[in-house]
Scaffold this active site. Sequence first.
Site: not given
Length: 276
Positions: A12, A16, A133, A160
Amino acid sequence: MSPEPRTIVITGASSGIGRKAAVALAEGVATIAVVGRNPERTKAVAEEVGGTAFLVDFDHLASVRRLAEELLETYPRIDALANNAGGLVSTREITADGFERTLQSNHLAPFLLTRLLLPRLVESGGRVVSTSSAANLLGRVRLDDLNWAKRPWFGGWGAYGASKMLTIQFIQQLARRSSVKAFSFHPGLVKTNFGSESASMKVMNVLSGGNYGISADAGAVPLIQLVGPTTIGVASGTYFDQLKPNGLSGPQAKNEPLAEAVWERTSELVGLPAEL
């Protein structure tokens, strides 16, 4: 004689907080393997940091296996792996491998990549850092419904949140089962392209005038600190809320028998033995 630069693999990394971390860590004289899905962006970041671009599609586990082969062929030493790819999927979809897309991209794919690179990481006394998260508080892991076929979808937030609980459990088990230092963290609510497909995130963006959350620079700070060479003065397996250890997590984060069962089931799903 100066020490050889550390080799850090960041998934990733094409945008970001992954990109921000790649830039900062390269400035600290690290060799960066820039892993991304978008060819143009991944190549651009690799050129920016003087690293090497590697392409992968987490929706295909065969692509993850190819990535691991390429990384092992390229780097005789891997000092750190940052599992930072994944995201929120607004519509329930099934991958070519037969798994719900959130489960595969956020859990199965990084689990598989870590396991395939683990011998090299162990050799170097390495470190694994996975982006979780605070949404883990919304998720409930059910071994009989990892594919989220028996529960309402609700824009993907439950799946998620469950995937981020799986991330915490994975890191805990990795710390218990191997000699690598392993950590997970919540970067904060970061204003990036995260959840760009999600209706609720679009509403938040409109209502806030695009000013919700913290910057990608701020969100990347814990990733940079945890992946970097600095000794982390807490137990391996710890979950951080930004830079605060033992961040708020759901009850399942303390359910070790469930975490063990998740490790065993995940190993089975990706075709690996549970034993290291």
